[in-house]
Scaffold this active site. Structure first.
Site: not given
Length: 357
Positions: A101-102, A105, A114, A118, A121, A123, A282, A319, A326
């Site tokens: 995305r950047y 990085r 996981c 959550c 989440c 994702r 999100d 985001d 972000k």
């Protein structure tokens, strides 16, 4: 409905294992039997996992710990604004396991497993106990992509949770990434130290070490997540010279008050963890019950300004849906004139500069 404190006193072996099925949630007292069919429908679409250490923190199913991980029938109701891929991971994935995305990085997602799942989440459509482990061939493709893209300075291990990897596999990944000359920084995002602190073993710590700068970002949303075992796990990591940052999501019913946020950020600082990001939720499918409006979030942060140390002050970020990155949301203290600021009490003051004298 019984709380987990009552369940914890029971000698039942269910207490010693991760809760995954609707029937186990009923047995633990986290959902009622009359809601079992609806919870089973949720389980068909989204994974559940509540590890023993996190389960012990739940006092009632709708408390700030329980609501994060106990499934709800509301998860199957998607609001019009919600998106299956809210931050554009899929669109920005040049090869499996990589998100770019950047410019400087990239994310590496070696697995989509996981310690807990959550209910908010972003994702949630992808993560689960059967998903997303990159095999050796896929990992090699990802490593080659990172080697070929020399602008990449930082690789962020995420997923899923990288600390759910076996120490052997994690060590392999860390060594491969550290061998890339232009990569200077490795960052690991995880909930393991607080959600499953027993996994922070000497062997895993050895695997996390690398001949590059290694940072750990721990996801926590409420001060009660910082159990004695979790704090000790963080100390073990810090003793290895790995700096620890904290990131959180602003969540209705979890931390949507000045008192809750202050407690969370103070718990982080007391554990030598710098609050890094407070994320606006999100818009993943079925997460609307957790939504806190941005203006409310800005007011909450403004209420803490001057009340907590700057060490306990995160950046409140959105985001941007679609993968546009972000951006900070404030609160803002500089007036549009660029010559006046407001203090934490709302009083305005002129900025003394050569241009204003």
């Amino acid at each position: 409905m019984s709380s987990s404190r009552t369940a914890a006193a029971s000698p039942s072996p269910i207490h010693a294992r991760t809760l995954r099925t609707p029937e186990e949630l009923v047995e633990a007292g986290f959902v009622t039997r009359d809601t079992l069919p609806a919870i089973a429908d949720v389980a068909e679409q989204y994974a559940t996992a509540i590890p023993p250490a996190f389960r012990d923190l739940i006092e009632t199913p709708d408390d700030p710990i329980g609501v994060q991980v106990i499934p709800s029938p509301e998860e199957l109701v998607a609001a019009p604004h919600e998106l299956a891929d809210p931050i554009g991971d899929d669109a920005l994935s040049p090869v499996p396991g990589i998100v770019h995305r950047y410019a400087d990085r990239a994310l590496l997602k070696p697995l989509l497993i996981c310690p807990l799942y959550c209910r908010f989440c972003f994702r949630r459509e992808h993560v689960g106990p059967d998903g997303g482990l990159l095999d050796e061939e896929a990992l090699a493709v990802a490593f080659n992509w990172l080697r070929d893209n020399t602008a990449i300075r930082e690789v962020i291990l995420t997923g899923g949770d990288p600390l759910m990897l076996s120490p052997r596999r994690l060590e392999h990944i860390m060594r491969e990434l550290a061998s890339i000359p232009h990569v200077t920084t490795l960052r690991i995002h995880s909930r393991v130290p607080l959600a499953a602190p027993e996994k922070i073993t000497g062997t895993l710590l050895d695997a996390m070490d690398a001949d590059k700068a290694v940072w750990l970002v721990v996801h926590a949303n409420h001060a009660r997540e910082f159990s004695p075992a979790g704090r000790e796990a963080l100390k073990k990591i810090q003793r290895r010279g790995i700096p620890v940052l904290g990131q959180s999501v602003l969540l209705r019913g979890v931390n949507d008050s000045e008192t809750a946020l202050e407690g969370l950020f103070r718990a982080m600082v007391e554990s030598r963890m710098k609050p890094y990001y407070l994320h606006q939720l999100d818009p993943a499918p079925g997460t609307a019950r957790f939504h806190v409006p941005i203006e409310e979030g800005r007011r909450l942060l403004a209420g803490l300004r001057g009340r907590v140390t700057g060490l306990a002050w995160p950046t409140y970020v959105l985001d941007i849906p679609g993968g546009y990155g972000k951006v900070p949301l404030g609160p803002d203290y500089l007036e549009p004139s660029l010559s006046t600021v407001s203090d934490p009490n709302g009083q305005r003051h002129a900025i003394r500069t050569p241009d204003t004298l």
